[in-house]
Design a protein around this motif. Sequence first.
Motif, PDB file in Angstrom:
ATOM      1  N   TRP A 174       7.301   6.582  11.026  1.00 13.26           N
ATOM      2  CA  TRP A 174       6.182   6.469  10.090  1.00 13.26           C
ATOM      3  C   TRP A 174       5.321   5.229  10.338  1.00 13.26           C
ATOM      4  CZ3 TRP A 174       6.427   2.126   6.920  1.00 13.26           C
ATOM      5  CH2 TRP A 174       7.688   1.515   6.815  1.00 13.26           C
ATOM      6  N   LYS A 204      -1.526   8.331   9.268  1.00 14.26           N
ATOM      7  CA  LYS A 204      -1.001   8.252   7.907  1.00 14.26           C
ATOM      8  C   LYS A 204      -0.487   6.841   7.645  1.00 14.26           C
ATOM      9  CE  LYS A 204       2.516  10.227   4.831  1.00 14.26           C
ATOM     10  NZ  LYS A 204       3.621  11.223   4.722  1.00 14.26           N
ATOM     11  N   TYR A 205      -1.023   6.206   6.598  1.00 12.86           N
ATOM     12  CA  TYR A 205      -0.629   4.852   6.217  1.00 12.86           C
ATOM     13  C   TYR A 205       0.411   4.918   5.103  1.00 12.86           C
ATOM     14  CZ  TYR A 205      -4.291   2.190   8.684  1.00 12.86           C
ATOM     15  OH  TYR A 205      -5.078   1.588   9.627  1.00 12.86           O
ATOM     16  N   SER A 206       1.541   4.241   5.312  1.00 10.07           N
ATOM     17  CA  SER A 206       2.587   4.128   4.298  1.00 10.07           C
ATOM     18  C   SER A 206       2.924   2.655   4.099  1.00 10.07           C
ATOM     19  CB  SER A 206       3.844   4.896   4.722  1.00 10.07           C
ATOM     20  OG  SER A 206       3.555   6.264   4.944  1.00 10.07           O
ATOM     21  N   GLY A 230       4.113   6.251  -0.021  1.00 14.28           N
ATOM     22  CA  GLY A 230       3.227   6.961   0.890  1.00 14.28           C
ATOM     23  C   GLY A 230       2.298   7.858   0.106  1.00 14.28           C
ATOM     24  N   ARG A 236      -4.092  12.811  -0.499  1.00 13.15           N
ATOM     25  CA  ARG A 236      -4.378  12.612   0.920  1.00 13.15           C
ATOM     26  C   ARG A 236      -5.850  12.760   1.276  1.00 13.15           C
ATOM     27  NH1 ARG A 236       0.891  15.677   3.622  1.00 13.15           N
ATOM     28  NH2 ARG A 236       2.389  14.053   3.042  1.00 13.15           N
ATOM     29  N   ASN A 242      -5.404  10.141   3.823  1.00 12.96           N
ATOM     30  CA  ASN A 242      -4.007   9.993   4.241  1.00 12.96           C
ATOM     31  C   ASN A 242      -3.530   8.543   4.205  1.00 12.96           C
ATOM     32  OD1 ASN A 242      -2.239  12.093   4.733  1.00 12.96           O
ATOM     33  ND2 ASN A 242      -2.117  11.689   6.921  1.00 12.96           N
ATOM     34  N   SER A 263      -6.468   6.421  -0.293  1.00  7.01           N
ATOM     35  CA  SER A 263      -7.486   7.105   0.516  1.00  7.01           C
ATOM     36  C   SER A 263      -8.897   6.585   0.259  1.00  7.01           C
ATOM     37  CB  SER A 263      -7.421   8.622   0.272  1.00  7.01           C
ATOM     38  OG  SER A 263      -6.162   9.127   0.672  1.00  7.01           O
TER      39      SER A 263
END
Length: 285
Positions: A174, A204-206, A230, A236, A242, A263
Amino acid sequence: MQRAGDNARRRCRPSNRFDLTHFFQQARTYSRRVRSRRAGPDGDSVDVIFNADEDISERVIFPVTPSQSNGIEDARFVRFEGDDRGVYYATYTAYSGRAIRSELIETADFTSFRMSPLRGAAAQNKGMALFPRKIDGQYAMIARQDNENLYLVYSDDLHTWETGSALLKPTMPWEFLQIGNCGSPIELDEGWLLLTHGVGPVRKYSIGAVLLDRVDPSKVIARLHEPLLGPEPAEREGYVPNVVYTCGGLRHGNQIILPYAVSDTFSTFATIHVPALLGAMTFDD
């Protein structure tokens, strides 16, 4: 299967939206708030002063100098210990339209703000986060000197930041493309809690977390192997899809209050129970 940290945090959705009308009114009169401007070899320093009777939520800092002409963003505020004035610093990214660099805000009262350029190799990138006190007599920063890893940088001078040493590299799927910090480290009895962001597939940024040694923060002693937070499926879509992203959390007892953006569409916050978060981490032997 629950993600690591699911029992450590609680999400809250805001019930109101930001009113842009007053925002644009402030922008038209902003030049009157710039009280002084000093040219220097690394760029201009600027003092911005607001009226004390203005609500703090209405004190908006706009770009002033050429290095900021296309935007200022991602301010990471921290109260710096060891100063009788109770000073607050914030590192932020300035964008001229051609180049980015890190700059510094200083304030003691959130009415008067001084904006100054930073210099040195580490300041030519974004995402710098200041430790809330000196480490062994030096200022310390978490910084990004490439587009992938996190570095630890020390300095005797708050405004000069040269090359540091590698601290964290992406290891989990991730965060495979890139990692960065999510604000200044938070001091706990167990060590320095550093919130991170990881960029994985489909950009995708977590948000993740690591624990650094309290005496020697170059040592990573524990790490969360799954995202702490997340984007949910319903979150998203947006201007930058995302993504969940934060510039820092606040410790209150055994809780971390974590404001974050979703987002680039709205902001909300989560609460993190520190003992549960530490319990979800994997500690090095």
